[in-house]
Design an enzyme around this catalytic site. Structure first.
Site, mmCIF file in Angstrom:
data_model
loop_
_atom_site.group_PDB
_atom_site.id
_atom_site.type_symbol
_atom_site.label_atom_id
_atom_site.label_comp_id
_atom_site.label_asym_id
_atom_site.label_seq_id
_atom_site.Cartn_x
_atom_site.Cartn_y
_atom_site.Cartn_z
ATOM 1 N N THR B 164 -16.331 -38.311 18.191
ATOM 2 C CA THR B 164 -17.213 -39.000 19.136
ATOM 3 C C THR B 164 -18.570 -38.317 19.282
ATOM 4 O O THR B 164 -18.665 -37.089 19.259
ATOM 5 C CB THR B 164 -16.528 -39.047 20.513
ATOM 6 N N GLU B 401 -8.967 -41.624 22.211
ATOM 7 C CA GLU B 401 -8.222 -41.953 20.993
ATOM 8 C C GLU B 401 -8.389 -43.425 20.654
ATOM 9 O O GLU B 401 -7.523 -44.035 20.032
ATOM 10 C CB GLU B 401 -6.726 -41.631 21.151
#
Lengths: 254, 420
Positions: B164, B401
Site C-alpha cells: 500500500t 488485505e
C-alpha cells in the site's frame, strides 16, 4: 542409572469445565464434555522427558488405561517427548469402575514386563482425587516411593526426592527402581511444538488388554451415590456477643 | 468433585493447579468449558486438534494475560512472539527444509483462530510475518530461501509486507514506488503507507515498479533494515492493533541488490496477489478467534448478570441474539475453512472463495463482537473488560488485505466475466 521410565497418564474431564451430576446421581456427566490429560500427569511426563534430555534415562513410555479416547492422551504425551505409548484397553462398565487398585496392578505388571527402572505418576487425578495409585504400585512391586515430589535428582544409583508434606519439605534418598509421584511445583510442563506433534504421529502405541497382563480388574468398590455439595446456607446476623455465644451453644459447637 | 461456581472452583484448585505461574482469571474466555455448538474443534482431525490445543494453551497462558497491557502501552511483544516461533508458529506454512512447519492452510487457519483468542493484534502481525516468510519460501531462489527463511521462521528476524502507498490502496496496481536498475542494484524511490511492524522489523517485502504502468510492471524486492535510504515515518496512533507498530516506509535512493528480487521482473503483482489469498484467510481466521472469544464472554455475562429479578440468560431477546451470533460464527468458520482447503488444493474457485470468506467472516465477526459488547451493557465499554478490545482490534480486518469492497469486486468479476 539408565533405562526405561514408565509414565502413567490419565484422561480426565478438563479442569476448566463446569461439572454436572447425572440426574440419576450415579456419576458425573462425561458425554460431550471436554477432556484432557490430568495436570499432574503432564508434570510427570515433563519430568521424564527432562531426564531423557539430560541423558539420565534412555526411554520414556507413556501408559494410559481406558477406552479408545485414551489414545489422545497418549498422543499428547508423545508430542511432549515420550518415545512410545502403551494403551491398555478398558471399556464400558469395567472402565466406570476402574480405580487406583486396578491401575496399580496394571502398572506393576507393565513395569515387570518392560523392565522399567522408574515409574513416574501424577500425585493424584483431578477427577477422583484418590492419591493412591503411586503408593499402591510401589507396594505391589515392593519398590521405594517418593511421593509429592517437588524436586527429583539422581545421585549415583540413588534418587534424591524433596517431598512437599504438611510440615514443610522432606528430603529422602531412595534406591532404584522406584515410584515417584509428581506434585505441582516439580516443573512447568512444556508446550508441544508443531514439529513434535507431527513426529508423534509416527511413534508407536501398543494395544493390550488387562487380561494380557494377567491382571484382574474387578472392582471391590461400589459407588452408591454421587451428589453435588450442599448449597451454601445463608448466615444469621447477631446483635451482641452474648447472642453469638448462645447461638453457638445451641448449635452444639461450644 | 465440587460443582461450585467457577470462581470458587478455580480458587479451590488454585493451590494445586497445573501450570504454576499461569494464573487463570475468572473471566478468561479461552479456558471456560466450551459451549458445544460453537466448539472450534468440530470437524477437525486428531492432529489438527492437537495443533489447536497448543495454540489455545499458548493464547490463554502467554497472550491473554497481557493483551490489555500490550494494547494500552503499545508494546510490540517480541519475546512472546519468539516463544510462539519456538513452537513452530513463525513459518506455519513454510517448508520444513528452511525451518518452517510445513502445515496446510487449514491447519494455519485453525492455529490463528485459536491464537487470536489471546490477542488479535499480535496474532494478526504473526500472520503477516508468516505471509512474508511464505512468499520468500515460494518465490525465492535457493540462496534467498536459505538466507531469509530460517531467521524468519525462528523470528530471530521479523518481516513486514509493503504494498500500500499513500496514493494506491485498493488500486494497488497503480503503485508509484520506482525501482531503477543501475548495474547490479535497484535504486528505490517512493513511500509505502500503513506498514504493519514498519520501523521495528528487519525484512521488508516490497512491491515496486521496475517496468511500465499497471500490474505487469511491478516486481518484488526484499529490503533489509539498515540499508541506506530506508527510512520510516512516525508511529501511527490507531483505534486497535496497538501491539504492532504501524509506520510509513520511505525509500530515498535506497539501493537494493538485484539478488534480492523475488522471482522475475514483472512477477511482483502476481506474487502479491498470491500472498494475499492466504493473507485473507489468515485475517478472517483472526476475526473468527475474536468472535469466538466474544461469544464466550457474552454467554458468561448473560449467566451472571441479573436484572428484573433474573439472569439476563432468561431474556428471550438475548437468547435469540446469542443464537444468531453463534450461527453466524459457525457459518463464517465453515466458509473460512473451506476457502483454506480450496487454496491448499489449488482449486479453480480458491481465489473467489478466499475473497468470500474474508468478506463474510470479517463483517459477521465484527458484528458478533459488537453485539457481545452491547450485551455487556455499560461494562462492555470499559477497558477492564476484554470485549471492547476485540471490537477495536478486528474493526480493521474489514479494511486491510483488500477492503471488503474490493472483495465484492473480485467476486462479481468472477460471476460476470465467466466465458461461456
Amino acid at each position: 542409572m539408565s533405562g526405561r521410565v514408565l509414565v502413567g497418564v490419565k484422561r480426565v474431564i478438563d479442569y476448566a469445565v463446569k461439572i454436572r451430576v447425572k440426574p440419576d446421581n450415579s456419576s458425573v456427566v462425561t458425554d460431550g464434555v471436554k477432556h484432557s490429560m490430568n495436570p499432574f500427569c503432564e508434570i510427570a511426563v515433563e519430568e521424564a522427558v527432562k531426564m531423557k534430555e539430560k541423558k539420565l534415562i534412555k526411554e520414556v513410555v507413556a501408559v494410559s488405561c481406558g477406552p479408545q479416547q485414551a489414545q489422545e492422551t497418549i498422543r499428547t504425551a508423545l508430542a511432549m517427548g515420550a518415545d512410545r505409548g502403551i494403551h491398555v484397553e478398558v471399556t464400558g462398565k469395567d472402565y466406570e469402575t476402574l480405580g487406583p487398585l486396578q491401575i496399580s496392578k496394571i502398572m506393576a505388571a507393565l513395569a515387570k514386563k518392560e523392565e522399567a527402572q522408574l515409574i513416574i505418576l501424577g500425585k493424584q487425578a483431578i477427577d477422583d482425587d484418590c492419591n493412591q495409585t503411586g503408593q499402591m504400585t510401589a507396594a505391589l512391586l515392593d519398590w521405594p516411593q517418593g511421593t509429592f515430589a517437588s524436586e527429583v535428582s539422581l545421585e549415583g544409583d540413588k534418587i534424591k526426592v524433596v517431598r512437599e508434606v504438611d510440615g514443610g519439605l522432606e528430603t529422602i534418598k531412595i534406591n532404584v527402581p522406584a515410584v515417584i509421584t509428581a506434585d505441582l511445583r516439580l516443573n512447568t510442563p512444556r508446550y508441544a511444538t508443531l514439529p513434535n506433534i507431527m513426529k508423534a504421529k509416527k511413534k508407536k502405541i501398543a494395544n493390550m488388554k488387562p487380561a494380557d497382563l494377567g491382571v484382574d480388574i474387578t472392582s471391590r468398590l461400589e459407588v452408591l451415590r454421587v451428589d453435588e455439595p450442599p448449597q451454601r446456607q445463608a448466615g444469621v446476623k447477631v446483635e451482641t456477643v452474648e447472642d453469638l455465644v448462645s447461638k453457638l451453644k445451641e448449635a452444639g459447637l461450644v | 468433585m465440587a460443582t461450585v461456581r467457577p470462581l470458587g472452583r478455580i480458587a479451590r484448585l488454585g493451590s494445586s493447579i497445573c501450570r504454576n505461574h499461569r494464573f487463570f482469571l475468572n473471566r478468561s474466555p479461552q479456558r471456560r468449558g466450551i459451549a458445544s455448538c460453537v466448539d472450534p474443534a468440530h470437524g477437525l482431525t486428531d492432529e489438527q486438534r492437537e495443533f489447536q490445543k497448543v495454540a489455545f494453551d499458548f493464547a490463554a497462558n502467554e497472550m491473554a494475560p497481557h493483551m490489555a497491557e500490550w494494547d494500552q502501552k503499545e508494546i510490540f511483544p517480541v519475546e512472546t512472539m519468539r516463544k510462539a516461533a519456538q513452537l513452530g508458529f513463525g513459518g506455519i506454512y513454510v517448508q520444513p527444509d528452511v525451518g518452517g512447519s510445513g502445515l496446510s492452510r487449514l491447519d494455519t487457519s485453525v492455529i490463528f483462530e485459536a491464537l487470536s483468542t489471546g490477542c488479535v493484534s499480535t496474532t494478526a502481525y504473526i500472520s503477516i510475518h508468516n505471509m512474508c516468510a511464505w512468499m520468500i519460501d515460494t518465490f525465492g531462489n535457493t540462496e534467498q530461501r536459505e538466507k531469509f527463511c530460517p531467521e524468519l521462521c525462528s523470528m530471530e528476524k521479523f518481516a513486514s509486507y509493503c504494498l500500500t502507498e499513500p496514493g494506491s490502496g485498493s488500486d494497488a496496481a497503480s503503485l508509484l514506488t520506482t525501482a531503477q536498475l543501475k548495474g547490479d542494484h535497484y535504486i528505490l524511490n517512493g513511500s509505502k503507507a500503513f506498514i504493519s511492524g514498519g520501523g521495528d522489523t528487519d525484512v521488508y517485502v516490497v512491491m515496486c515498479r521496475t517496468g511500465g504502468k499497471g500490474p505487469k510492471g511491478i516486481s518484488c524486492l526484499v529490503v533489509e533494515k539498515g540499508t541506506p535510504g530506508l527510512n520510516f515515518g512516525k508511529k501511527e496512533k490507531k483505534m486497535g492493533w496497538n501491539s504492532q507498530p504501524t509506520r510509513a516506509v520511505i525509500f530515498e535512493d535506497c539501493a537494493v541488490p538485484v539478488t534480492n528480487r523475488l522471482g522475475e521482473e514483472g512477477q511482483g503483482f502476481n506474487i502479491a496477489m498470491k500472498g494475499l489469498n492466504g493473507g485473507r484467510i489468515n485475517i478472517a481466521s483472526c476475526s473468527l478467534g475474536a468472535a469466538h472469544a466474544s461469544v464466550q464472554l457474552a454467554r458468561d455475562h448473560l449467566l451472571v448478570r441479573k436484572q428484573f429479578g433474573e439472569t439476563l440468560s432468561n431474556n428471550q431477546f438475548l437468547q435469540f441474539k446469542l443464537a444468531e451470533m453463534a450461527t453466524k460464527l459457525v457459518a463464517s468458520r465453515l466458509l473460512v475453512r473451506e476457502a483454506a482447503t480450496a487454496l491448499q488444493e489449488n482449486r479453480p474457485d480458491a481465489v473467489s472463495l478466499c475473497s468470500m470468506a474474508k468478506l463474510f467472516a470479517t463483517d459477521e465477526c465484527f458484528n458478533i463482537c459488537n453485539q457481545a459488547l452491547q450485551m455487556h451493557g455499560g461494562y462492555g465499554y470499559l477497558k477492564d473488560y476484554a470485549v471492547q478490545q476485540f471490537v477495536r482490534d478486528i474493526r480493521v480486518h474489514q479494511i486491510l488485505e483488500g477492503t471488503n469492497e474490493v472483495m465484492r469486486m473480485i467476486i462479481s468479476r468472477n460471476l460476470l466475466t465467466e466465458s461461456s
